[in-house]
Design an enzyme around this catalytic site. Structure first.
Site, PDB file in Angstrom:
ATOM      1  N   ALA A 182       0.821  -1.221   0.000  1.00 25.59           N
ATOM      2  CA  ALA A 182       0.000   0.000   0.000  1.00 25.59           C
ATOM      3  C   ALA A 182       0.848   1.261   0.000  1.00 25.59           C
ATOM      4  O   ALA A 182       0.309   2.357   0.042  1.00 25.59           O
ATOM      5  CB  ALA A 182      -0.909   0.000   1.206  1.00 25.59           C
ATOM      6  N   ARG A 205       9.740 -24.553  -4.313  1.00 24.90           N
ATOM      7  CA  ARG A 205      10.867 -24.403  -5.245  1.00 24.90           C
ATOM      8  C   ARG A 205      11.509 -23.019  -5.156  1.00 24.90           C
ATOM      9  O   ARG A 205      12.534 -22.785  -5.794  1.00 24.90           O
ATOM     10  CB  ARG A 205      10.424 -24.693  -6.683  1.00 24.90           C
ATOM     11  CG  ARG A 205      10.467 -26.177  -7.031  1.00 24.90           C
ATOM     12  CD  ARG A 205      10.338 -26.380  -8.530  1.00 24.90           C
ATOM     13  NE  ARG A 205       9.045 -25.972  -9.007  1.00 24.90           N
ATOM     14  CZ  ARG A 205       7.947 -26.755  -8.993  1.00 24.90           C
ATOM     15  NH1 ARG A 205       8.028 -27.990  -8.545  1.00 24.90           N
ATOM     16  NH2 ARG A 205       6.795 -26.313  -9.437  1.00 24.90           N
ATOM     17  N   ASP A 260       1.611  -2.609  12.737  1.00 25.86           N
ATOM     18  CA  ASP A 260       1.533  -1.903  11.445  1.00 25.86           C
ATOM     19  C   ASP A 260       0.237  -1.079  11.417  1.00 25.86           C
ATOM     20  O   ASP A 260      -0.384  -0.896  10.370  1.00 25.86           O
ATOM     21  CB  ASP A 260       1.579  -2.896  10.271  1.00 25.86           C
ATOM     22  CG  ASP A 260       2.017  -2.247   8.955  1.00 25.86           C
ATOM     23  OD1 ASP A 260       2.407  -1.070   8.970  1.00 25.86           O
ATOM     24  OD2 ASP A 260       1.950  -2.928   7.916  1.00 25.86           O
TER      25      ASP A 260
END
Ligand SMILES: [Zn+2]
Length: 383
Positions: A134, A221, A271
């Site tokens: 954001a 992976r 946050d």
């Protein structure tokens, strides 16, 4: 009042090793005694069996109660600190989201002398636009020593954490610069591969900003930044609101760290944005409009934009998501972040000689009262 002393009597003292019944004597802003304390003539607060823990420390806060540190307004900064104190937070890093350098500097300047602000976390501007989240990529800058020095000039003692994307050309040169002002080099808002993140974490970066958010996921992976972070010795931020990361991810991280004897690396952060503590509707985050709905803060396009979380709720969530004992959950917001800031033992600790930043918690872990340096700064029908 704090000078004359204060005896908090009949509490359940929460130490990292467990919970023990006892009293806490506060004198001159410090914890003077713990256990069964006799202090005749001292003002007494009856804890009435509530938990007494060190005040919470939050390494990543943008705002709360309608205000944003980006506003660059000292009164707004005080309102944010006051709001979070009502949720047990006695110390926080005012987190300045990436913006044009002069605007970031104005925001830092407005924080001078606000009690409860332990320093500044610069979330940018040396970030990867691919993982802007954001944040407004408009203000992002390519890493350079000169740009960093211009950004922090005059604020070297205030800046405590700097988040940067380690895969950007020249980013690793920032590590020495950040360490040079005594701050913590943190990686985040990054598209780093496992290999790139590992290199940065071997070369001095030792903190990871909101693990799992604004970075690639953990793929078998391509274990990415999350994989590198877990296998490193870095401290890790986690936004434990049940939205930013899945509750099972919290559980996985906790189990992994606990298995290595590494739970001390984990820090819960909020946050939090200006929307925290406010009703549903439109609010601002770092000069952008965001919308709070059902406890989630998002940009118009649906991107998560910080949170409406408070640390007391983060603790309750962590206990629920990861089956954590209370004392372990509290360490995630006390001893662990204090260690990241290099103030372990002095803050975030229920110990004789430590600063008397304290929180009284009801049995349901809502906040009954908060004290900073022995002064009551928040009380919910208690004193
Ligand atoms: Zn942030």
């Amino acid at each position: 009042m704090a000078r004359a002393g204060l005896l908090i009597r009949g509490a359940r003292l929460v130490f990292p090793s467990g919970v023990r019944d006892g009293d806490c004597l506060v004198r001159e802003g410090k914890i003077a005694a713990l256990g069964e304390v006799k202090a005749p003539g001292t003002r007494v607060l009856d804890a009435d069996g509530r938990y007494l823990a060190p005040g919470f420390l939050d390494l990543h806060v943008h705002g709360g109660a309608g205000a944003d540190f980006a506003d660059g307004d000292p009164e707004a900064a005080q309102a944010i600190v006051r709001f979070h104190a009502g949720h047990g937070t006695t110390g926080l890093l005012a987190t300045i989201a990436s913006a044009p350098v002069e605007r970031m500097r104005k925001a830092i300047a407005a924080l001078a002398g606000v009690p409860g602000i332990l320093g500044v976390h610069l979330e940018g501007p040396f970030l990867n636009p691919e993982k802007a989240g954001a944040l407004d990529p408009e203000g992002f800058l390519p890493p350079s020593r000169e740009a960093f020095r211009k950004l922090v000039a005059g604020f070297e003692t205030e800046v405590r954490v700097v988040t940067f994307a380690p895969e950007l050309p020249g980013a690793l040169d920032l590590v020495a610069e950040i360490q040079g002002i005594g701050a913590v080099p943190a990686i985040g808002h990054t598209a780093a591969t496992y290999e790139q993140a590992s290199v940065a974490l071997r070369h001095g970066a030792h903190h990871v900003t909101h693990l799992g958010n604004a970075m690639g996921g953990l793929h078998h992976r391509g274990p990415g930044c999350v994989g590198a972070a877990l296998l490193s010795a870095a401290s890790l931020e986690l936004i434990c609101d049940g939205v930013h990361v899945h509750p099972a991810f919290v559980h996985l991280v906790v189990e992994f760290l606990r298995g290595r004897g590494d739970l001390h690396r984990l820090c819960l952060v909020t946050d939090a944005t200006s929307a925290a503590g406010m009703p549903d509707g439109r609010w601002r985050f770092a000069n952008r409009e965001v919308r709070l709905q059902h406890g989630e803060v998002r940009l118009a396009d649906g991107t998560l934009a910080g949170s409406a979380l408070t640390l007391d709720r983060a603790i309750r969530n962590a206990i629920r998501f990861a089956n954590l004992p209370l004392e372990d959950a509290l360490s995630l917001v006390t001893a662990n972040p204090a260690h990241v800031l290099g103030i372990g033992g002095e803050r975030g600790a229920l110990a004789v000689g430590a600063t008397a930043d304290l929180v009284l918690l009801d049995p349901d872990l809502t906040v009954g009262a908060t004290l900073r340096a022995g002064e009551i700064i928040f009380s919910h029908n208690l004193f």
